[in-house]
Design a protein around this motif. Sequence first.
Motif, PDB file in Angstrom:
ATOM      1  N   LEU A 190      37.995  66.623  48.661  1.00 23.94           N
ATOM      2  CA  LEU A 190      39.164  65.809  48.323  1.00 23.94           C
ATOM      3  C   LEU A 190      40.192  65.944  49.431  1.00 23.94           C
ATOM      4  O   LEU A 190      40.492  67.059  49.870  1.00 23.94           O
ATOM      5  CB  LEU A 190      39.776  66.303  47.008  1.00 23.94           C
ATOM      6  N   SER A 191      40.739  64.831  49.857  1.00 25.95           N
ATOM      7  CA  SER A 191      41.801  64.847  50.865  1.00 25.95           C
ATOM      8  C   SER A 191      43.020  65.594  50.346  1.00 25.95           C
ATOM      9  O   SER A 191      43.170  65.787  49.139  1.00 25.95           O
ATOM     10  CB  SER A 191      42.234  63.418  51.211  1.00 25.95           C
ATOM     11  N   GLY A 192      43.883  65.965  51.271  1.00 28.13           N
ATOM     12  CA  GLY A 192      45.125  66.615  50.882  1.00 28.13           C
ATOM     13  C   GLY A 192      45.865  65.791  49.847  1.00 28.13           C
ATOM     14  O   GLY A 192      45.994  64.579  49.984  1.00 28.13           O
ATOM     15  N   THR A 193      46.315  66.456  48.808  1.00 29.82           N
ATOM     16  CA  THR A 193      47.032  65.795  47.715  1.00 29.82           C
ATOM     17  C   THR A 193      48.431  66.391  47.651  1.00 29.82           C
ATOM     18  O   THR A 193      48.613  67.593  47.826  1.00 29.82           O
ATOM     19  CB  THR A 193      46.279  66.003  46.386  1.00 29.82           C
ATOM     20  N   VAL A 194      49.403  65.531  47.428  1.00 30.73           N
ATOM     21  CA  VAL A 194      50.812  65.936  47.449  1.00 30.73           C
ATOM     22  C   VAL A 194      51.461  65.690  46.086  1.00 30.73           C
ATOM     23  O   VAL A 194      50.889  65.011  45.247  1.00 30.73           O
ATOM     24  CB  VAL A 194      51.561  65.191  48.572  1.00 30.73           C
ATOM     25  N   PRO A 195      52.652  66.231  45.886  1.00 34.26           N
ATOM     26  CA  PRO A 195      53.327  66.097  44.587  1.00 34.26           C
ATOM     27  C   PRO A 195      53.691  64.659  44.241  1.00 34.26           C
ATOM     28  O   PRO A 195      53.872  63.813  45.119  1.00 34.26           O
ATOM     29  CB  PRO A 195      54.596  66.930  44.742  1.00 34.26           C
ATOM     30  N   MET A 196      53.838  64.442  42.937  1.00 33.86           N
ATOM     31  CA  MET A 196      54.318  63.154  42.433  1.00 33.86           C
ATOM     32  C   MET A 196      55.828  63.257  42.206  1.00 33.86           C
ATOM     33  O   MET A 196      56.351  64.353  41.985  1.00 33.86           O
ATOM     34  CB  MET A 196      53.624  62.834  41.103  1.00 33.86           C
TER      35      MET A 196
END
Length: 165
Positions: free
Chosen positions: A53-59
């Motif tokens: 999974l690619s880098g995921t950032v906050p919502m």
Amino acid sequence: MTLPNLIPLAAAMALAGSAAFAQSEVTRHPIPGSDFPILQAVEVPPEATLVYLSGTVPMVLDEEAEEGAPERYGDTAAQTESTLTSIESKLESLDLGMGDVIKMQAYLVAPEDADAMDFSGFMEGYTKFFGTEDQPNLPTRSVFAVAGLANPEWLVEIEVVAVRP
């Protein structure tokens, strides 16, 4: 080879195949003598599929908060939780779950006016998803302090690798 000789050979092959199948599961190695919620190592069988999974950032947590305001994305704990919630959703769309995560890399930025990253805030969010009664599987993991991320309001970015046995 005659038929009577083939029967024991077939039985031996079947047993060998079932032994290989029994060993074809993901093996998780905890850190000896530690209760820290990560693994020392993971073994993945050759027939498994790795999913990166690619880098995921906050919502955004507070739409009313002004751009650049810390409450827009929350503190490190809130950002970790929202990022892991997003990862959980992405995994579910791939018919995987958080228990399938075997490797994690987390990038943390020090909050404004702090001297260092908020590791305890990260752990507060992390332990809601890993090592729980409902989801006991742990990943191997690295946590890095970084100077910044693509959006200056982000304190957290997480990449994971999951396994599809």
